[in-house]
Scaffold this motif. Structure first.
Motif, PDB file in Angstrom:
ATOM      1  N   GLN A 228       0.833  -1.201   0.000  1.00 48.09           N
ATOM      2  CA  GLN A 228       0.000   0.000   0.000  1.00 48.09           C
ATOM      3  C   GLN A 228       0.869   1.254   0.000  1.00 48.09           C
ATOM      4  O   GLN A 228       0.630   2.181  -0.772  1.00 48.09           O
ATOM      5  CB  GLN A 228      -0.926   0.007   1.219  1.00 48.09           C
ATOM      6  CG  GLN A 228      -2.002  -1.030   1.176  1.00 48.09           C
ATOM      7  CD  GLN A 228      -2.757  -1.148   2.486  1.00 48.09           C
ATOM      8  OE1 GLN A 228      -2.300  -0.674   3.532  1.00 48.09           O
ATOM      9  NE2 GLN A 228      -3.904  -1.794   2.451  1.00 48.09           N
TER      10      GLN A 228
ATOM     11  N   ARG B 262      -6.415   8.481   0.002  1.00 46.22           N
ATOM     12  CA  ARG B 262      -5.403   7.493   0.388  1.00 46.22           C
ATOM     13  C   ARG B 262      -6.059   6.225   0.934  1.00 46.22           C
ATOM     14  O   ARG B 262      -5.636   5.113   0.634  1.00 46.22           O
ATOM     15  CB  ARG B 262      -4.442   8.082   1.422  1.00 46.22           C
ATOM     16  CG  ARG B 262      -3.522   9.129   0.851  1.00 46.22           C
ATOM     17  CD  ARG B 262      -2.623   9.744   1.934  1.00 46.22           C
ATOM     18  NE  ARG B 262      -1.856  10.836   1.403  1.00 46.22           N
ATOM     19  CZ  ARG B 262      -0.744  10.705   0.699  1.00 46.22           C
ATOM     20  NH1 ARG B 262      -0.254   9.510   0.467  1.00 46.22           N
ATOM     21  NH2 ARG B 262      -0.103  11.760   0.239  1.00 46.22           N
ATOM     22  N   GLN B 263      -7.129   6.403   1.710  1.00 43.97           N
ATOM     23  CA  GLN B 263      -7.835   5.246   2.258  1.00 43.97           C
ATOM     24  C   GLN B 263      -8.472   4.414   1.150  1.00 43.97           C
ATOM     25  O   GLN B 263      -8.421   3.178   1.188  1.00 43.97           O
ATOM     26  CB  GLN B 263      -8.902   5.689   3.269  1.00 43.97           C
ATOM     27  CG  GLN B 263      -9.610   4.536   3.926  1.00 43.97           C
ATOM     28  CD  GLN B 263      -8.663   3.622   4.683  1.00 43.97           C
ATOM     29  OE1 GLN B 263      -7.780   4.077   5.392  1.00 43.97           O
ATOM     30  NE2 GLN B 263      -8.834   2.323   4.528  1.00 43.97           N
TER      31      GLN B 263
ATOM     32  N   THR C 236     -16.476   1.699   1.372  1.00 45.23           N
ATOM     33  CA  THR C 236     -16.244   3.115   1.645  1.00 45.23           C
ATOM     34  C   THR C 236     -17.508   3.963   1.615  1.00 45.23           C
ATOM     35  O   THR C 236     -17.501   5.089   2.109  1.00 45.23           O
ATOM     36  CB  THR C 236     -15.251   3.695   0.628  1.00 45.23           C
ATOM     37  OG1 THR C 236     -15.817   3.590  -0.687  1.00 45.23           O
ATOM     38  CG2 THR C 236     -13.909   2.989   0.701  1.00 45.23           C
TER      39      THR C 236
ATOM     40  N   CYS D 270      -5.725   2.445  -0.498  1.00 46.19           N
ATOM     41  CA  CYS D 270      -5.314   1.319   0.354  1.00 46.19           C
ATOM     42  C   CYS D 270      -6.364   0.215   0.362  1.00 46.19           C
ATOM     43  O   CYS D 270      -6.017  -0.973   0.319  1.00 46.19           O
ATOM     44  CB  CYS D 270      -5.038   1.803   1.784  1.00 46.19           C
ATOM     45  SG  CYS D 270      -3.542   2.816   1.905  1.00 46.19           S
ATOM     46  N   THR D 271      -7.626   0.579   0.373  1.00 42.25           N
ATOM     47  CA  THR D 271      -8.696  -0.411   0.329  1.00 42.25           C
ATOM     48  C   THR D 271      -8.676  -1.150  -1.007  1.00 42.25           C
ATOM     49  O   THR D 271      -8.878  -2.370  -1.056  1.00 42.25           O
ATOM     50  CB  THR D 271     -10.065   0.270   0.556  1.00 42.25           C
ATOM     51  OG1 THR D 271     -10.041   0.950   1.810  1.00 42.25           O
ATOM     52  CG2 THR D 271     -11.196  -0.746   0.575  1.00 42.25           C
TER      53      THR D 271
END
Length: 127
Positions: free
Chosen positions: A13, A40-41, A99, A44-45
């Protein structure tokens, strides 16, 4: 030679985020209508979904990169790119569910992230 990261997924990541850089993270944030930490999340997911981290994201198919992060990558090419492209839609839906973001926007982000993941894996394979 550096020590092996205890968590290869986190390392993958981080490498993908580094490869994207702040400008493309900003572009992703704008596309998603979120801030840079949110972008960014999502990245990464997406990496989690592609690498098969079931705890992070449940994908409807076997993740195409299962085990790749733990072995440090392999020689990629047209076959791997095609495999990842096939998985873009299911991964995008899984990331959107996780998300709460719009599937269409997440799909475009996944399509942006896949070539970056391939670049990172190719660089790792070359080391």
């Amino acid at each position: 030679m550096s020590e092996v990261d205890a968590n290869p997924l986190t390392s993958l990541q981080d490498d993908v985020l580094d490869e994207l850089g702040d400008d493309r993270i900003g572009d992703i944030a704008g596309l998603l209508g979120t801030d840079e930490p949110g972008a960014r999340q999502v990245v990464c997911t997406t990496v989690s979904a592609l690498s098969g981290e079931a705890e992070a994201v449940a994908t409807p198919h076997d993740a195409p990169l299962t085990g790749v992060a733990t072995v440090g990558g392999f020689a990629t090419g047209g076959l791997m790119a095609g495999l990842l492209a096939e998985e873009a839609k299911p991964v995008a839906h899984a990331v959107a569910r996780r998300t709460g973001l719009a599937p269409g926007a997440v799909s475009r982000v996944v399509e942006m992230v896949i070539p970056v993941v391939l670049t990172v894996l190719t660089k790792r394979a070359g080391k």
